[in-house]
Scaffold this motif. Structure first.
Motif, PDB file in Angstrom:
ATOM      1  N   GLN A  36       1.004  -1.592  -0.240  1.00 50.56           N
ATOM      2  CA  GLN A  36      -0.409   0.322   0.019  1.00 50.56           C
ATOM      3  C   GLN A  36       1.038   1.503  -0.236  1.00 50.56           C
ATOM      4  OE1 GLN A  36      -3.198   0.076   0.010  1.00 50.56           O
ATOM      5  NE2 GLN A  36      -3.497   1.948  -0.023  1.00 50.56           N
ATOM      6  N   ALA A  37       1.547   1.211   0.793  1.00 47.76           N
ATOM      7  CA  ALA A  37       2.948   2.317   1.188  1.00 47.76           C
ATOM      8  C   ALA A  37       3.388   2.537  -0.231  1.00 47.76           C
ATOM      9  CB  ALA A  37       3.942   2.170   1.961  1.00 47.76           C
ATOM     10  N   PHE A  38       3.862   1.464  -1.084  1.00 49.19           N
ATOM     11  CA  PHE A  38       4.804   1.526  -2.437  1.00 49.19           C
ATOM     12  C   PHE A  38       3.666   2.321  -2.873  1.00 49.19           C
ATOM     13  CE2 PHE A  38       7.972  -1.521  -1.690  1.00 49.19           C
ATOM     14  CZ  PHE A  38       8.778  -0.216  -0.278  1.00 49.19           C
ATOM     15  N   HIS A  39       2.204   2.004  -3.318  1.00 50.31           N
ATOM     16  CA  HIS A  39       1.358   2.017  -3.433  1.00 50.31           C
ATOM     17  C   HIS A  39       0.794   3.695  -3.900  1.00 50.31           C
ATOM     18  CE1 HIS A  39      -3.016   2.422  -5.301  1.00 50.31           C
ATOM     19  NE2 HIS A  39      -2.224   1.971  -6.491  1.00 50.31           N
ATOM     20  N   ASP A  40       0.836   3.990  -2.599  1.00 45.93           N
ATOM     21  CA  ASP A  40       0.736   5.291  -2.419  1.00 45.93           C
ATOM     22  C   ASP A  40       1.775   6.458  -2.735  1.00 45.93           C
ATOM     23  OD1 ASP A  40      -1.895   5.586  -1.511  1.00 45.93           O
ATOM     24  OD2 ASP A  40      -0.792   4.608   0.542  1.00 45.93           O
TER      25      ASP A  40
END
Ligand SMILES: Nc1ncnc2c1ncn2[C@@H]1O[C@H](COP(=O)(O)OP(=O)(O)OP(=O)(O)O)[C@@H](O)[C@H]1O
Ligand SMILES: Nc1ncnc2c1ncn2[C@@H]1O[C@H](COP(=O)(O)OP(=O)(O)OP(=O)(O)O)[C@@H](O)[C@H]1O
Ligand SMILES: [Mg+2]
Ligand SMILES: [Mg+2]
Lengths: 339, 295, 373, 268, 258
Positions: D129-133
C-alpha cells in the motif's frame, strides 16, 4: 581564565610534574624509579594517542605496531648508531610507517579504521617474524650493549615531557582545532577549509613517532625482544584504555589515568592476583558507567552528584517497594475518572 | 595433487572455517548489529568451555547435553550484564561513536573480570578431555567425529539465525535501534527489551561455541583472546551484522588458510589471512556481503 | 627457635595471562611445596642455623615489563635474601642481566636457549638440558631403532627454531633423512593440512617441537587422519598430566616427548612426586621441567646450608660443585648444566617413562607405537 | 509523474480517535517549555501553528512520550501510557522533527520497521500500500534512506508512520523541504487520511495551505496557546493573517502582538 | 566567479545531476528550484567539492577545481550550508563560527604560514560580529545541539560566512520557517549579498518569496537544467509549471512578473 592563563597553568603543571619526575631517581628506590618508568611509558603512549585519536575519534589500535617497530630499530641499530640515534630513528621509521598506513586507511572511519589498524599491526608482526626467520634464521634479538638505567629513565621522561608539551601546544594551534573538527564532522570541517587528509596523516605520524621512540627506549629493558612481545596488541589496547579512562579529549586525563593505573596495579597486584585483575575490571566498568568523561572530568560536584543520585534512587525504590507508588497511582486514576 | 587430497584439504578448511563462523556468530549479533565491540567474547566462550569441561569431568555430564545448558547459562549471564552495565550505557551515551568507545571499555573490564574469575576458580592450568575423537570416514578421508559435529552445528546455527533474522524483523530492529534510538521507539520497538535480548543471545551463542570447542581444543583461562580476534576478522570479512556473511567469511578464511598452509608454509598462514583481511577491507570496506554505504 | 629471622626469598611469576598455564604446572607449585617442606622441619638450614622461609611473591601478569620491575623491587628495594626465577625464556632473558648486576644467583628451570648460555652471565644457571643434547639423544635413539626417514614441524619462535637447528645438526651423518620440515605459528587451530602431507610421505618418525596446546592438537589430529608413525615425538606438553587426561592413557601409549625423570628415577624423585601430588590434590608435577625446578631448589638449599646467605659464595658453590639431585647429577659449565644428559620420554601404561639414554632410563623403549585409541 | 494515487488510504482502527490533553507541562530537564497546556484533538484534522521555538515540537514529543511530561492525556477516554512503545501500541504515530529515519537501512527496511507491531502478512500488505501511495519510494526501495534527498526522506518518514496504521497520526512539519507541488499533495493526503478515519494532528509552517485543509487550529506561542478555533475562522482572523500570512506583515512576528494591535478576540 | 561546465553526478545507475552548465557572476543572487530529488543538493555538493562530479568541470574564479578536495574550494572562496544542518553539535554556537574563522582565507598549501592577504569586511572579523550579522548573539554560549533546527540553519550560514567566502551556497536555509520568517531570511540574504559583496546561490522551496528576491532562477528537473532566467520568465515556462510549480504561482506569477 583566559586562554593565556590556561596555557600558563598547563605549562606550570607540566614543569612541576617534570621536576618531580626528574627528582624521583634521587630519592626513590630503584623500584619506584622502574614503576615511574613504566608509568611514563604509558603517559607518552596514551597522551599522544589521545592527541590524535581522542580528538579525531579515529580509534587506532596500531600503537603496538609503532612501538614494536621502534623496539626493533633500537635492537638492530643500537650498536651502530648509538642511543639517541636509535631513538630518533625509531621515531622516524614509525612515523614513516604511519604515513604509509595512514594513506591507505585514513579514508575509512570508525570500526573499519580500528579493525584495519589492528589487522595491519598483526600483519606487521607476522611479517617481521617471517622476515627474521628467513633472513637471520631466528626470531628474537638479544640486546647486549645497553645504556644505564638512568639514561633510559631520563629519555622516557624527556619523551613524556615532549609529548605533553606537544599536546599543550597542539591544542592551541589550528592543527589541534582541525583535529577536533575532523572528530566532530569531517566533511563539514573540510568545507570550512581544513585540509583533512594532511592533518590526519600528520597527526597519525606524530602519534606514531612518539610510540616508536618509546618502543626504541624500552626495548633495552627487556634484553630479549621478539615479535610476540613487542608487537603485543595489549600494548595498544592498554594505551587506548588508559586514554579513554582518563578522558580521551582532555589534556591531563591520560596522564592522570596512567598514574592511577600504575599505582593501583602495583598496590593491588601484590595481594591476590586474580582478584586484583577482577577488581581492575570492575573498576574499569564502574568508571565508564559513572565517570563517562574520564578521570579528568572528576570534580567534587560529581561526587555530590553520585550521592544525590544514589539517594533519589533509594527514595524511589522505597516508594516503589513500600507499595505507596501503586496506591498513589491508583488514587490519581480514580480522581481523574471522577473529573 | 590428486582429487582425493584436494577434497581432504578443502574439507578440512571448511571444517575449520565452520568453527571460525561458529565463534563469530555471537559477536556478530553484538558487534555487527548492536555495536558492542565485545572484546570479552572469547572469555565468555571460555566460560562455556569450562562449564562443559567441569560438568563432563566432574559429574560425567555429556558434552552434548551441555550445549543447551551452556547456552542458557551464558544467555542469562548476558541479560544480567546488560542490566548492570549496558543498559546505563545506552541511556547515557550521546551518540553511536561514543557508545562504541565506552562499550569497548566495558568489554575490556568484562574481559579482566571473567578471565581472572576463571583462573581463580579453575586455576591457570591447561585443561581438556576426550570426547568423540574417534575418526569418521567421509568420502575416503578421515575426520574427527567431534569436529564434524562442531561443523554441522555451526552450519545449523548459522542457517537458523539467518532464517530467523530474515523472517522476523528482530535483526533489523536492533540495527535500527542503534542507528536511531528515537526512530526505533517511534515505530514501537521496545528498546529496553530488544537490546538485552540480543545481547543475551550473543553471549548464549558464545557459550555454545565454547561448549563445542572444548571437545576439540585444550582450554585455559587465557584462551579467549585469539577467538575474539578471529571472530572480529570473520565478521569484518563477512560484513557487520550479516549472519550469512559471517558464515561465508568464516568458511572462506578456513579454506584460504588450509590452502595457504598446504601450498606455502604454515608459517605464512597468519600473514596470508591478515593480508586477505586487509585486502578485503581496503577494496570492500563493507565486507564481502555488506552493502555499500555512501554519504 | 622462633627468634631466628626469616630468610626472605622473592620471585615473580605468571599467575594470570598466557604464561600462567606453564608457570602453574612446572614452577610455582614447587616453590610453595619447597617452602612448606623446609618450614615443616624448622626452616632453611643456613650454615647450621634453621631459619624459616618467607616467600615474597607476586604476579607478573605474563608481562616482561612487570617482571623486570618486580625483580628490581625485590633485589634493589626489598633486598630479599634470595630470588627464584620467573617462568619462561622471555622473562628469564629480561631478568637474568638484572640478577647478575645485583649479584643474585639464579637457577632457572624453565629457560631454554643457547643465547642465554652465550650471554655468559656468571650468576645465571640453566637447569634444563639445551637443544643439542636433547635432540642428540632423540636422534641417537631413532638411529638405534633403525629409523630412516623423519618429518619435523616446529613452532615459529626461539624454542622451535633452536631445536630445529639442533636437530638438523644431530641428523648429519646419522643416516636419517628429513623428508619434510614445516614451521607453524603459535596458537594454530588446524594442523591437519600439514599432517596430511606428512602422512603422504610416510616417514618412520614424526618430531614436533611444539607447545602444549599444539602438542595436543597435533596428537588429536594425527589420530583423526590416521597418521601413526612408528615414532611420534612432540616436545613440550607430552610430559604433563594433562596429556594423559586429554588423549587418555590408552591413546597416549607409545607417544614420545621431552621428559627427564619420573618417580622411578630416584628415591628423592618418588618422595617429591608423592608430596607434590598430595599437596596439590592429585595434581602431578610434569616429568620434565618440574624435576629441574625441584633440583634447583635442592641445589639452593644445599648451597645455603654450606655457605650461608652470602650470595657470591652461593654462586661460587653452585658453579663449582657437582650436585646430586632428584634428576641425577647436575654440574655447570658456565651457565649450562652439562651433567644431565639429553633424554627422551615415552608414555607407557599411563606413566611417562624415561626411555633414552639407557643409563638413565626408567623403562625400556617401546619401539612400535600402537595405533591411536 | 503522479506522487500519489487517488484511492483512499486503508487505515486500521477507524475509531475516530479523540485525544484530550489537560494541564500538560513538559520541557527539557529543569527548563519547562510547556506549562499547564490544555487542548483537545477531535477526529478530523487539527493543525498547530506557531513561530519558531514556540514549543510545537515539544508538545508532540510530550504526547508521544519522547520527553517526560506532567498532566493528563487521554485517548478515547483511556489514559495514554507513558512509554513511547506503549503509546505506539495504543495507536499513536509520530513523524518527528528531524525525521528520525534509519539512515543506513534501505527505504524498504525503514518502511518494514514502521510495521514493527504488525504481523508478517499485514506488514506485506501495508508495504504494498505504501509503495502504491508513494510510487517514488517503490522506485528507490533499495536505496539507503540516508542518501535520499531531503524531500524524499520526508516522504519516507511519512510513509513509515503510515505503516503502523495509527488511530492518531501526528505530523511535525511534514512539508519541510518539500516542493510546493508536493506540499499540496501531502496536505491533500493528510486530509484524506483524516477523512478515512484517522485523527490527524499536524504542526505546519505553511499556514495558509494548512488552514485550508484543516478542520481546527491552535496557535501556540512561547509555550502557551494564544488562539484556537475552526480553521476557516482562524484563517480569516486578523491575528493569524498578520502574524503568519504576511498580509500586513510589517514588524509583527507573533500572533499575540498582532492580537494586541488588533485588540480583538479571536472567535473560538 | 563560479562556473559549472557540463557537470554530471551519477550514483550507480541514477544520474542525479545531468550535464548542467551554470555560471554565477560576481554579486549575483541566483535561486535554484526544482522538485524533490531533482539534484539540487547534489549539484551543490559538486560545486563545493564534497562530491566529485562524474564528468564536467568546475571553475572558481577562473581556476579549475574539478576533482580537488573540498578544502580547496573553501580556500577559493566557495562556502556552503547543508540542507540537514551539520553543525559541530558539541561545540558552542560561538565556537562553531570561530572554527571557520581560523581556517578562513588561508591556502592549505601554506598551512603553517600566513595565507594571501585580503581586506576582510569589518563584519566578518570576529565570531561576535558574525553572530550579530546573522542575529544569533543571544545563543552564543549554548551548545549547538541545543538550538532548534531552524536556528541551526542560521548558524550554518554563520559558519559559511566565517570562511570569508566570495560565493555562498545556501541549501534550504529557510525550511521550517513561517512565511514572515522566510521573508526576513530573504532580506538577510540580500543584505549579506549587498554588504559583503557576495555571489549567492540559494536553493529554496518557498518559491513565492524566493522569486521575489532573486535576480535569476535556475530550474533543475531530474538532474537536468530545464530553465534559466529571470523569475518572470521562469514562472511562465510551461515545463517548470508542469514539473514543479503546479498552481503555486498561478496568482503570484503575475505579481512576480510585474
Ligand atoms: N533538547 C533541548 N534542550 C533544551 N532546550 C530545548 C531542546 N529542544 C528545544 N529546546 C528549546 O525549547 C523551546 C521550544 O522548542 P520546540 O522545538 O518545541 O519549538 P518549535 O515550536 O517546534 O520550533 P520550530 O518551529 O523551530 O520547530 C525552544 O526555545 C528551544 O530552544
Ligand atoms: N549517495 C547517493 N546514493 C544514491 N542516490 C543518491 C545519493 N545522493 C543522492 N541520491 C539521489 O539523487 C537524487 C538527487 O538528490 P538531491 O539530494 O540532489 O535532491 P534535491 O534536489 O536536493 O532534493 P530535495 O529538494 O528533496 O532536497 C535523489 O533522487 C537522491 O535520492
Ligand atoms: Mg519544531
Ligand atoms: Mg536537497
Amino acid at each position: 581564565m583566559t586562554p593565556r592563563d590556561l596555557l600558563t597553568r598547563d605549562l606550570l603543571v607540566l614543569f612541576g610534574l617534570a621536576g618531580w619526575a626528574l627528582a624521583v631517581p634521587h630519592y626513590g628506590s630503584p623500584f619506584v624509579v622502574s614503576m615511574a618508568l613504566s608509568c611514563l611509558m604509558y603517559v607518552v603512549l596514551s597522551s599522544t594517542w589521545a592527541l590524535f585519536c581522542g580528538a579525531t575519534r579515529y580509534l587506532s589500535l596500531a600503537t603496538s605496531a609503532f612501538f614494536g617497530v621502534g623496539a626493533y630499530v633500537s635492537a638492530l641499530g643500537l650498536e651502530t648508531i648509538g642511543w639517541v640515534g636509535s631513538i630518533v630513528l625509531g621515531a622516524a621509521v614509525a612515523a614513516a610507517l604511519a604515513v604509509v598506513m595512514g594513506l591507505a586507511v585514513l579514508h575509512l572511519r570508525g570500526t573499519y579504521f580500528a579493525m584495519l589498524t589492528f589487522g595491519m599491526t598483526e600483519l606487521i608482526r607476522h611479517a617481521v617474524t617471517y622476515w627474521e626467520k628467513q633472513v637471520t634464521g631466528t626470531v628474537g634479538r638479544v640486546l647486549t650493549v645497553v645504556p644505564e638505567d638512568g639514561v633510559v629513565y631520563l629519555t622516557v621522561l624527556a619523551l613524556a615531557v615532549l609529548a605533553l608539551a606537544t599536546s599543550i601546544l597542539v591544542r592551541r594551534t589550528r592543527f589541534g582545532l582541525a583535529l577536533a573538527g575532523i572528530g566532530a564532522d569531517e566533511v563539514r570541517a573540510q568545507t570550512l577549509g581544513v585540509p583533512t587528509r594532511w592533518v590526519k596523516t600528520l597527526g597519525f605520524a606524530l602519534t606514531a613517532a612518539f610510540a616508536g621512540a618509546v618502543g626504541a627506549a624500552m626495548a633495552v629493558r627487556w634484553t630479549y625482544i621478539d615479535p610476540v612481545t613487542v608487537f603485543n596488541p595489549f600494548i595498544g589496547f592498554q594505551t587506548v584504555l588508559i586514554a579513554l579512562i582518563g578522558g580521551a579529549t582532555t589534556l591531563w586525563g591520560p596522564l592522570l589515568a596512567a598514574i592511577v593505573f600504575s599505582l593501583l596495579a602495583e598496590t593491588l597486584r601484590l595481594s591476590l592476583p586474580q582478584l586484583y585483575m577482577m577488581a581492575l575490571g570492575a573498576l574499569l566498568i564502574l568508571c565508564v558507567l559513572y565517570l563517562p568523561g574520564g578521570l579528568a572530568s572528576l570534580r567534587w560536584g560529581s561526587l555530590r552528584g553520585w550521592g544525590t543520585a544514589m539517594r533519589t534512587w533509594w527514595t524511589a525504590r522505597r516508594y516503589e517497594w513500600s507499595g505507596d507508588q501503586a496506591r498513589d497511582e491508583q488514587r490519581l486514576k480514580e480522581r481523574r475518572r471522577a473529573v | 595433487m590428486s582429487l582425493q587430497s584436494w577434497f581432504e584439504l578443502l574439507a578440512s578448511g571448511l571444517i575449520t572455517g565452520a568453527i571460525y563462523a561458529l565463534v563469530a556468530l555471537g559477536l556478530n549479533l553484538q558487534y555487527g548489529l548492536m555495536r558492542i565491540l565485545n572484546i570479552a567474547h572469547g572469555e565468555f566462550l571460555m566460560l562455556g568451555a569450562y562449564a562443559t569441561w567441569a560438568a563432563h569431568t566432574g559429574w560425567g555430564v555429556s558434552p552434548l547435553l551441555m550445549i543447551p545448558v551452556s547456552f542458557v547459562l551464558l544467555a542469562a549471564l548476558g541479560l544480567l550484564i546488560h542490566r548492570l552495565a549496558f543498559q546505563r550505557l545506552t541511556a547515557t551515551s550521546p551518540n553511536l561513536d561514543v557508545f562504541e568507545a565506552r562499550g569497548l571499555m566495558v568489554a575490556f573490564g568484562l574481559m579482566f573480570l571473567v578471565q581472572n574469575f576463571a583462573s581463580l576458580v579453575w586455576g591457570a592450568d591447561l585443561r581438556g578431555y576426550d570426547y568423540l575423537t574417534s575418526p569418521v570416514s567421509l568420502g575416503g578421508a578421515q575426520f574427527a567425529a567431534n569436529k564434524l559435529l562442531v561443523a554441522a552445528l555451526a552450519l545449523a546455527i548459522a542457517v537458523a539465525l539467518i532464517v530467523w533474522l530474515q523472517r522476523t524483523l528482530l535483526g533489523k530492529g536492533v540495527r535500527a535501534l542503534m542507528q536511531s534510538p528515537v526512530g526505533a521507539r517511534l515505530v514501537g520497538i521496545r528498546t529496553e527489551r530488544l537490546h538485552p535480548l540480543m545481547f543475551g543471545l550473543g553471549l548464549g551463542l558464545a557459550g555454545v561455541a565454547g561448549c563445542l570447542l572444548s571437545m576439540t581444543y585444550t582450554i585455559a583461562p587465557a584462551m579467549g583472546e585469539p577467538y575474539s580476534v578471529t571472530a572480529l576478522i570473520v565478521i569484518t570479512l563477512g560484513g557487520f551484522g550479516h549472519m550469512g556473511g559471517a558464515l561465508a567469511g568464516g568458511l572462506l578464511l578456513g579454506v584460504v588458510e588450509a590452502l595457504g598452509m598446504h601450498f606455502t608454509s604454515p608459517s605464512l598462514k597468519s600473514l596470508l589471512s591478515y593480508s586477505v583481511f586487509i585486502l578485503v577491507l581496503l577494496t570492500r570496506p563493507q565486507g564481502l556481503f555488506g552493502r555499500a554505504l555512501k554519504t | 627457635q622462633g627468634s631466628a629471622p626469616p630468610v626472605r626469598i622473592g620471585y615473580a611469576i605468571a599467575r594470570t595471562g598466557p604464561w600462567a598455564g606453564g608457570a602453574q604446572v612446572s614452577q610455582e607449585p614447587n616453590y610453595l611445596l619447597w617452602a612448606e617442606q623446609v618450614n615443616a622441619v624448622g626452616g632453611l638450614d643456613v650454615k647450621g642455623v634453621r631459619r624459616p622461609i618467607e616467600l615474597v611473591s607476586s604476579d607478573d601478569r605474563s608481562e616482561v615489563e612487570t617482571c623486570v620491575r618486580t625483580y628490581e623491587k625485590l633485589m634493589a628495594s626489598d633486598k630479599v635474601d634470595l630470588v627464584l626465577p620467573p617462568w619462561g625464556s622471555n622473562a628469564n632473558f629480561a631478568v637474568a642481566p638484572l640478577a647478575n648486576r645485583y649479584g643474585y644467583p639464579f637457577l632457572a628451570p624453565t629457560a631454554l636457549s643457547r643465547r642465554l648460555v652465550e650471554m655468559r652471565l656468571p650468576y645465571f644457571f640453566l637447569l634444563l638440558q639445551q637443544p643439542a643434547p636433547m635432540t642428540g639423544a632423540l636422534v641417537d635413539m631413532l638411529k638405534a631403532n633403525g629409523v630412516k626417514t623423519l618429518a619435523v614441524i616446529y613452532v615459529d619462535d626461539l624454542f622451535g627454531l633452536e631445536n630445529y637447528a639442533a636437530l638438523k645438526v644431530a641428523l648429519q651423518g646419522s643416516g636419517i633423512s628429513m623428508v619434510e620440515d614445516k614451521s607453524y605459528p603459535g596458537g594454530v587451530k588446524d594442523l591437519s593440512p600439514v599432517l596430511r602431507s606428512i602422512k603422504d610421505k610416510n616417514p618412520d618418525a614424526f618430531v614436533g617441537f611444539t607447545y602444549p596446546p599444539d602438542t595436543i592438537l597435533a596428537s588429536k589430529q594425527a589420530k583423526e587422519i590416521g597418521f601413526n608413525p612408528k615414532f611420534f615425538y612432540a616436545s613440550v606438553g607430552t610430559a604433563f598430566q594433562l596429556y594423559k587426561n586429554v588423549i587418555t592413557p590408552a591413546g597416549a601409549e607409545g607417544v614420545l616427548g621431552m621428559g627427564s625423570w619420573n618417580a622411578k628415577t630416584s628415591p628423592g624423585a618418588k618422595a617429591y612426586f608423592d608430596a607434590h601430588t598430595k599437596k596439590f590434590n592429585g595434581k602431578e608435577p610434569d616429568r620434565w621441567a618440574s624435576g629441574h625446578c625441584w633440583a634447583g631448589l635442592e641445589i639452593l638449599s644445599a648451597a645455603v646450608a654450606k655457605v650461608g646467605l652470602d650470595r657470591k659464595a652461593i654462586r661460587d658453590y653452585v658453579a663449582r660443585t657437582e650436585h646430586s639431585t632428584i634428576i641425577g647429577k647436575v654440574r655447570f659449565d658456565g651457565s649450562e648444566n652439562v651433567a644431565t644428559p639429553g633424554t627422551v620420554g615415552q608414555w607407557q601404561n599411563g606413566e611417562f617413562e624415561v626411555v633414552w639414554p639407557r643409563a638413565v632410563a626408567t623403562a625400556p623403549l617401546n619401539a612400535n607405537k600402537p595405533a591411536w585409541k | 509523474m503522479m506522487w500519489y494515487r487517488d484511492t483512499p488510504f486503508q487505515l486500521g482502527g477507524s475509531g475516530r480517535a479523540h485525544l484530550k490533553v489537560q494541564g500538560l507541562s513538559a520541557g527539557y530537564g529543569a527548563f519547562l517549555v510547556l506549562r499547564d497546556l490544555s487542548l483537545e484533538v477531535r477526529p478530523g484534522l487539527t493543525v498547530v501553528l506557531g513561530p519558531n521555538g514556540a514549543g510545537k515540537t515539544t508538545l508532540l514529543k510530550a504526547i508521544n512520550g519522547l520527553i517526560g511530561r506532567q498532566g493528563w492525556i487521554t485517548l478515547d477516554g483511556e489514559d495514554l501510557p507513558e512509554k513511547t512503545d506503549q503509546i505506539v501500541r495504543a495507536g499513536v504515530a509520530l513523524v518527528a522533527e528531524g525525521r528520525q529515519l534509519f539512515p543506513q537501512m534501505t527505504v524498504r527496511e525503514n518502511l518494514e520497521l514502521g510495521g514493527w507491531l504488525l504481523g508478517r502478512d499485514e506488514r506485506e500488505r501495508r508495504l504494498a500500500q505504501a509503495f502504491h501511495d508513494f510510487p517514488k519510494l517503490r522506485e528507490r526501495a533499495d536505496q539507503l534512506a540516508g542518501t535520499m534527498s531531503g524531500g524524499e526522506q520526508q516522504m519516507v518518514a511519512v510513509a513509515r508512520a503510515m505503516m503502523s496504521a495509527p488511530r492518531l497520526l501526528m505530523l511535525d512539519e511534514p512539508s519541510l523541504g518539500l516542493a510546493p507541488k508536493m506540499v499540496d499533495e501531502l496536505l491533500t493526503m493528510a486530509r484524506r487520511i483524516a477523512d478515512a478515519g484517522t485523527t490527524v494532528l499536524m504542526v505546519e509552517q505553511n499556514v495558509k495551505k494548512a488552514l485550508a485543509v484543516a478542520d481546527r487550529g491552535y496557535v501556540l506561542e512561547r509555550g502557551a496557546l494564544v488562539a484556537c478555533g475552526p480553521a476557516a475562522l482562524l484563517a480569516r482572523s486578523s491575528v493569524v493573517r498578520e502574524a503568519y500570512l504576511g498580509a500586513a506583515a510589517g514588524d509583527t512576528h507573533s500572533a499575540s502582538e498582532a492580537a494586541h494591535r488588533a485588540m480583538r478576540p479571536v472567535a473560538a | 566567479m563560479l562556473e559549472a561546465r557540463g557537470v554530471s553526478v551519477r550514483f550507480g545507475g541514477l544520474t542525479a545531476v545531468d550535464a548542467v552548465d551554470a555560471c554565477f557572476a560576481a554579486g549575483e543572487l541566483v535561486g535554484i528550484i526544482g522538485p524533490n530529488g531533482a539534484g539540487k543538493t547534489t549539484f551543490f555538493n559538486a560545486l563545493s567539492g564534497v562530491t566529485a562530479p562524474t564528468s564536467g568541470e568546475i571553475l572558481a574564479r577562473g581556476q579549475r577545481l574539478t576533482g580537488r578536495r573540498a578544502e580547496r574550494f573553501a580556500a577559493r572562496g566557495v562556502a556552503r550550508t547543508f540542507q540537514t544542518p551539520r553543525v559541530f553539535a558539541e561545540m558552542t554556537v560561538r565556537d562553531n563560527i570561530a572554527f571557520g574563522l581560523r581556517f578562513a582565507g588561508r591556502r592549505p598549501r601554506r598551512f603553517w604560514l600566513w595565507g594571501e592577504e585580503r581586506d576582510v569586511p569589518w563584519s566578518l572579523r570576529t565570531p561576535e560580529s558574525i553572530l550579530a550579522l546573522i542575529g544569533l548573539p543571544q545563543l552564543a554560549a549554548l551548545p549547538a545541539a541545543a538550538i532548534t533546527p531552524s536556528q541551526q540553519r542560521l548558524l550554518e550560514i554563520g559558519m559559511a560566512l566565517a570562511t570569508r567566502p566570495r560565493v555562498l551556497l545556501l541549501d534550504e536555509v529557510a525550511a521550517g520557517l513561517t512565511e514572515a520568517e522566510v521573508e526576513q531570511m530573504a532580506r538577510l540574504i540580500r543584505r549579506l549579498r549587498d554588504e559583503l559583496d557576495l555571489t549567492v546561490v540559494w536553493i529554496e522551496h518557498a518559491v513565492t518569496t524566493l522569486l521575489r528576491h532573486v535576480e535569476r532562477v535556475i530550474v533543475l528537473h531530474q538532474g537536468r537544467k530545464i530553465a534559466d532566467g529571470t523569475p518572470a520568465e521562469v514562472v511562465r515556462h510551461p515545463e517548470v509549471v508542469e514539473a514543479y510549480l503546479g498552481d503555486e504561482m498561478a496568482d503570484a506569477g503575475s505579481g512576480a512578473a510585474a
